[in-house]
Scaffold this motif. Structure first.
Motif, PDB file in Angstrom:
ATOM      1  N   LEU A 158      -4.820  12.049   5.525  1.00 27.92           N
ATOM      2  CA  LEU A 158      -4.554  10.624   4.933  1.00 27.92           C
ATOM      3  C   LEU A 158      -5.164   9.522   4.039  1.00 27.92           C
ATOM      4  O   LEU A 158      -6.172   9.069   4.611  1.00 27.92           O
ATOM      5  CB  LEU A 158      -3.617  10.072   5.717  1.00 27.92           C
ATOM      6  N   VAL A 159      -5.459   9.864   3.125  1.00 28.16           N
ATOM      7  CA  VAL A 159      -6.661   8.941   2.530  1.00 28.16           C
ATOM      8  C   VAL A 159      -5.681   8.096   1.859  1.00 28.16           C
ATOM      9  O   VAL A 159      -5.139   8.427   0.786  1.00 28.16           O
ATOM     10  CB  VAL A 159      -7.415   9.999   1.368  1.00 28.16           C
ATOM     11  N   VAL A 160      -5.796   6.884   1.665  1.00 28.68           N
ATOM     12  CA  VAL A 160      -4.925   5.509   0.965  1.00 28.68           C
ATOM     13  C   VAL A 160      -6.262   4.546   0.142  1.00 28.68           C
ATOM     14  O   VAL A 160      -7.339   3.525   0.668  1.00 28.68           O
ATOM     15  CB  VAL A 160      -4.436   4.868   2.154  1.00 28.68           C
ATOM     16  N   ASP A 161      -6.564   4.722  -1.633  1.00 31.40           N
ATOM     17  CA  ASP A 161      -7.162   3.804  -1.577  1.00 31.40           C
ATOM     18  C   ASP A 161      -6.673   2.726  -3.039  1.00 31.40           C
ATOM     19  O   ASP A 161      -5.846   3.323  -3.867  1.00 31.40           O
ATOM     20  CB  ASP A 161      -8.279   4.630  -1.942  1.00 31.40           C
ATOM     21  N   ASN A 162      -6.900   1.348  -3.391  1.00 29.15           N
ATOM     22  CA  ASN A 162      -6.188   1.065  -3.510  1.00 29.15           C
ATOM     23  C   ASN A 162      -5.025   0.427  -4.024  1.00 29.15           C
ATOM     24  O   ASN A 162      -4.505   0.884  -5.637  1.00 29.15           O
ATOM     25  CB  ASN A 162      -7.409   0.960  -5.795  1.00 29.15           C
ATOM     26  N   VAL A 163      -4.854   0.559  -3.149  1.00 28.38           N
ATOM     27  CA  VAL A 163      -2.290   0.427  -3.069  1.00 28.38           C
ATOM     28  C   VAL A 163      -2.502  -1.242  -1.875  1.00 28.38           C
ATOM     29  O   VAL A 163      -3.276  -0.993  -1.048  1.00 28.38           O
ATOM     30  CB  VAL A 163      -2.637   1.859  -1.656  1.00 28.38           C
ATOM     31  N   VAL A 164      -0.588  -1.524  -2.892  1.00 26.57           N
ATOM     32  CA  VAL A 164      -0.785  -2.359  -2.124  1.00 26.57           C
ATOM     33  C   VAL A 164       0.618  -1.952  -1.397  1.00 26.57           C
ATOM     34  O   VAL A 164       1.276  -1.991  -2.046  1.00 26.57           O
ATOM     35  CB  VAL A 164       0.023  -3.715  -3.623  1.00 26.57           C
ATOM     36  N   ILE A 165       0.778  -2.624  -0.325  1.00 23.95           N
ATOM     37  CA  ILE A 165       2.359  -2.145   0.350  1.00 23.95           C
ATOM     38  C   ILE A 165       2.994  -3.378   1.126  1.00 23.95           C
ATOM     39  O   ILE A 165       1.906  -4.614   1.902  1.00 23.95           O
ATOM     40  CB  ILE A 165       2.004  -1.373   1.331  1.00 23.95           C
ATOM     41  N   SER A 166       4.205  -4.086   0.344  1.00 20.41           N
ATOM     42  CA  SER A 166       4.587  -5.215   0.652  1.00 20.41           C
ATOM     43  C   SER A 166       6.403  -4.917   1.557  1.00 20.41           C
ATOM     44  O   SER A 166       6.311  -4.163   0.614  1.00 20.41           O
ATOM     45  CB  SER A 166       4.369  -6.713  -0.454  1.00 20.41           C
ATOM     46  N   GLU A 167       6.443  -6.312   1.656  1.00 21.54           N
ATOM     47  CA  GLU A 167       8.441  -6.114   1.692  1.00 21.54           C
ATOM     48  C   GLU A 167       8.944  -5.321   2.642  1.00 21.54           C
ATOM     49  O   GLU A 167       9.473  -4.773   2.421  1.00 21.54           O
ATOM     50  CB  GLU A 167       8.842  -6.354   0.379  1.00 21.54           C
ATOM     51  N   SER A 168       8.179  -5.027   3.515  1.00 22.41           N
ATOM     52  CA  SER A 168       8.679  -3.320   4.224  1.00 22.41           C
ATOM     53  C   SER A 168       9.073  -3.994   5.929  1.00 22.41           C
ATOM     54  O   SER A 168       8.390  -4.540   6.197  1.00 22.41           O
ATOM     55  CB  SER A 168       8.062  -2.147   3.886  1.00 22.41           C
ATOM     56  N   GLY A 169       9.720  -2.767   6.427  1.00 30.23           N
ATOM     57  CA  GLY A 169       9.486  -2.638   7.793  1.00 30.23           C
ATOM     58  C   GLY A 169      10.905  -2.859   8.199  1.00 30.23           C
ATOM     59  O   GLY A 169      11.925  -3.931   7.811  1.00 30.23           O
ATOM     60  N   ILE A 170      12.121  -2.236   9.179  1.00 28.34           N
ATOM     61  CA  ILE A 170      12.764  -2.813   9.877  1.00 28.34           C
ATOM     62  C   ILE A 170      12.995  -4.141  10.871  1.00 28.34           C
ATOM     63  O   ILE A 170      11.917  -4.599  11.106  1.00 28.34           O
ATOM     64  CB  ILE A 170      13.847  -1.787  10.693  1.00 28.34           C
ATOM     65  N   ALA A 171      14.168  -5.570  10.676  1.00 30.10           N
ATOM     66  CA  ALA A 171      14.029  -6.614  10.992  1.00 30.10           C
ATOM     67  C   ALA A 171      14.486  -6.014  12.523  1.00 30.10           C
ATOM     68  O   ALA A 171      13.649  -6.635  13.202  1.00 30.10           O
ATOM     69  CB  ALA A 171      14.850  -7.154   9.814  1.00 30.10           C
ATOM     70  N   SER A 172      14.696  -5.124  12.524  1.00 30.05           N
ATOM     71  CA  SER A 172      15.234  -5.101  14.512  1.00 30.05           C
ATOM     72  C   SER A 172      14.185  -4.689  15.150  1.00 30.05           C
ATOM     73  O   SER A 172      14.772  -3.696  16.413  1.00 30.05           O
ATOM     74  CB  SER A 172      16.961  -4.923  14.519  1.00 30.05           C
ATOM     75  N   ASP A 173      13.420  -3.622  14.511  1.00 30.99           N
ATOM     76  CA  ASP A 173      13.145  -2.638  15.191  1.00 30.99           C
ATOM     77  C   ASP A 173      11.526  -2.958  15.634  1.00 30.99           C
ATOM     78  O   ASP A 173      10.879  -2.612  17.233  1.00 30.99           O
ATOM     79  CB  ASP A 173      13.311  -0.708  15.207  1.00 30.99           C
ATOM     80  N   GLY A 174      10.903  -4.058  15.399  1.00 31.31           N
ATOM     81  CA  GLY A 174      10.240  -4.350  16.143  1.00 31.31           C
ATOM     82  C   GLY A 174       8.793  -3.608  15.504  1.00 31.31           C
ATOM     83  O   GLY A 174       6.871  -3.733  15.860  1.00 31.31           O
ATOM     84  N   THR A 175       8.833  -1.848  15.088  1.00 36.03           N
ATOM     85  CA  THR A 175       7.432  -0.941  14.877  1.00 36.03           C
ATOM     86  C   THR A 175       7.185  -0.946  13.448  1.00 36.03           C
ATOM     87  O   THR A 175       5.706  -0.258  13.055  1.00 36.03           O
ATOM     88  CB  THR A 175       7.903   0.073  15.937  1.00 36.03           C
ATOM     89  N   ASN A 182      -9.806  -0.337  -0.329  1.00 32.71           N
ATOM     90  CA  ASN A 182      -9.364  -1.887  -0.259  1.00 32.71           C
ATOM     91  C   ASN A 182      -7.713  -1.517  -1.301  1.00 32.71           C
ATOM     92  O   ASN A 182      -7.170  -1.272  -1.982  1.00 32.71           O
ATOM     93  CB  ASN A 182      -9.204  -1.230  -2.504  1.00 32.71           C
ATOM     94  N   VAL A 183      -6.993  -1.750   0.909  1.00 34.71           N
ATOM     95  CA  VAL A 183      -6.075  -1.267   0.400  1.00 34.71           C
ATOM     96  C   VAL A 183      -5.275  -3.280   0.689  1.00 34.71           C
ATOM     97  O   VAL A 183      -5.688  -3.623   1.479  1.00 34.71           O
ATOM     98  CB  VAL A 183      -5.394  -0.545   1.520  1.00 34.71           C
ATOM     99  N   LYS A 184      -3.896  -3.707   0.546  1.00 35.57           N
ATOM    100  CA  LYS A 184      -3.228  -4.886   0.424  1.00 35.57           C
ATOM    101  C   LYS A 184      -1.956  -4.880   1.254  1.00 35.57           C
ATOM    102  O   LYS A 184      -1.360  -3.783   0.891  1.00 35.57           O
ATOM    103  CB  LYS A 184      -3.506  -5.337  -0.513  1.00 35.57           C
ATOM    104  N   ILE A 185      -1.498  -5.268   2.666  1.00 38.06           N
ATOM    105  CA  ILE A 185      -0.545  -4.558   3.806  1.00 38.06           C
ATOM    106  C   ILE A 185      -0.414  -6.276   3.496  1.00 38.06           C
ATOM    107  O   ILE A 185      -0.789  -6.697   4.853  1.00 38.06           O
ATOM    108  CB  ILE A 185      -0.863  -3.772   4.156  1.00 38.06           C
ATOM    109  N   VAL A 186       0.577  -6.410   2.986  1.00 41.05           N
ATOM    110  CA  VAL A 186       1.069  -8.063   3.020  1.00 41.05           C
ATOM    111  C   VAL A 186       2.471  -8.202   2.977  1.00 41.05           C
ATOM    112  O   VAL A 186       2.838  -7.523   1.906  1.00 41.05           O
ATOM    113  CB  VAL A 186       0.774  -8.898   2.025  1.00 41.05           C
ATOM    114  N   ASP A 187       2.871  -9.512   3.601  1.00 43.35           N
ATOM    115  CA  ASP A 187       4.081  -9.551   3.465  1.00 43.35           C
ATOM    116  C   ASP A 187       5.071  -8.670   3.985  1.00 43.35           C
ATOM    117  O   ASP A 187       6.013  -8.491   3.578  1.00 43.35           O
ATOM    118  CB  ASP A 187       4.769  -9.957   2.488  1.00 43.35           C
ATOM    119  N   ASN A 188       4.511  -7.730   5.188  1.00 40.01           N
ATOM    120  CA  ASN A 188       5.980  -6.901   5.669  1.00 40.01           C
ATOM    121  C   ASN A 188       6.413  -7.544   7.239  1.00 40.01           C
ATOM    122  O   ASN A 188       5.566  -8.033   8.021  1.00 40.01           O
ATOM    123  CB  ASN A 188       4.973  -5.098   6.021  1.00 40.01           C
ATOM    124  N   LEU A 189       8.194  -6.678   7.475  1.00 39.81           N
ATOM    125  CA  LEU A 189       8.101  -7.288   9.512  1.00 39.81           C
ATOM    126  C   LEU A 189       7.385  -6.123   9.697  1.00 39.81           C
ATOM    127  O   LEU A 189       6.667  -5.536   9.417  1.00 39.81           O
ATOM    128  CB  LEU A 189       9.543  -7.497   8.785  1.00 39.81           C
TER     129      LEU A 189
END
Length: 326
Positions: free
Chosen positions: A167-184, A204-211
């Motif tokens: 897996l290669v991830v470059d210059n990617v923004v991921i936000s506002e994701s994740g299941i509230a009840s599972d913890g993982t 160059n990855v930004k992973i912000v504001d996720n559960l």
């Protein structure tokens, strides 16, 4: 009479041949196809007659070929079962889904490249998407220049291959994701299936504001599983936990984190637990988290001695000794 019969046979053969040639031409796959916001999937996906959706263009694109976007549009979710590149860097290319996955990759040995997409999972609605990108099987996945957000029923990227993969991830923004009840769930989950070895590189990855968890590296599927993840020049902020590394004996899970920021996470900055969990951190800033580091049974978080670790509610220490710099 014989002459007439021969002529009829010749006409029939010619007609059959022409029909076959037309059929082959009609079903031919191009190495490069095009889609447009005003296209039509009944078209051949050529530059002058583009298709409307990624799924519509896929069967008209040869394996190893490329799908490009002519102009802005919402191009729909797609299930990929062959090697393909989807490149749309020069326009607004969107995928918007509810209660499902946006992109599924599931093909033996496939090589997939994705660049220039805006993938929306409607996280603020009651029918949020599952995963932005769901990788089940293939040789490799590269994601560049892409935004993924709002997948409240899964992860931004779930990488859980059933064969050895990269897996290669470059210059990617991921936000506002994740299941509230599972913890993982949350941003990116690297969770190979039992006995599978994977390598992942994030730059160059930004992973912000996720559960829950920004990046989860997990080899608990079984002994012989392996995940080695390298992260550089990236940010993990305002997630539940910034990064989590989990393993069992005989299933190494490793993280190499350099030149990055882990900040403002509600539970911990970096978490490492399990008999084969090792995180190594260099030239990075860990600040504003509830706990800077959490080291569970068997886990390790080593430092190269050049990190900034302060301003956390609990400035927990790295595992000793410090790794020597070469």
């Amino acid at each position: 009479m014989i002459h007439v019969m021969k002529r009829a046979v010749l006409i029939a053969v010619a007609t059959f041949t022409a029909t076959m040639l037309y059929s082959v031409q009609a079903s031919a796959q191009a190495t490069r196809t095009w889609i447009s916001g005003v296209g039509d999937d009944a078209n051949p996906c050529s530059r002058t007659a583009p298709c409307k959706t990624f799924q519509g263009a896929l069967p008209k694109t040869a394996g190893g070929g490329e799908i490009n976007c002519l102009d802005p549009g919402g191009f729909g979710g797609v299930t990929i079962t062959k090697s393909i590149s989807i490149i749309c860097d020069n326009t607004e290319a969107g995928i918007l889904v509810a209660a499902t996955n946006a992109i599924i990759i599931n093909g033996s040995g496939v090589v997939v490249q994705i660049s220039g997409l805006d993938i929306e999972g409607l996280g603020q609605t009651g029918v949020a998407g599952v995963n932005g990108i769901y990788f089940l099987n293939g040789a490799s996945l590269t994601v560049r220049n892409t935004k993924i957000r709002g997948f409240r029923n899964g992860n931004g990227i779930t990488f859980t291959p059933s064969a050895n993969a990269a897996l290669v991830v470059d210059n990617v923004v991921i936000s506002e994701s994740g299941i509230a009840s599972d913890g993982t769930t949350g941003g990116i989950q690297v969770t190979p299936q039992a006995g599978i070895a994977v390598q992942a590189t994030l730059t160059n990855v930004k992973i912000v504001d996720n559960l829950n968890v920004g990046l989860r590296i997990d080899t608990q599927a079984g002994a012989g599983t392996m995940a080695a993840v390298t992260v550089k020049n990236s940010q993990f902020s305002n997630d539940g936990s910034g990064i989590a590394v989990r393993s069992i004996a005989g299933a190494p899970a490793t993280l190499m984190l350099t030149d990055s920021v882990v900040s403002g996470n509600g539970t911990t900055g970096i978490f490492s637990k399990g008999a084969a969990s090792v995180a190594c951190v260099g030239n990075s800033t860990i600040t504003g988290n509830n706990a800077a580091l959490t080291i569970g049974s068997g886990g390790s978080i080593f430092t190269y001695g050049d990190n900034r670790l302060d301003g956390n509610t609990a400035d927990t220490a790295f595992t000793l000794p410090v790794i020597a710099k070469h």
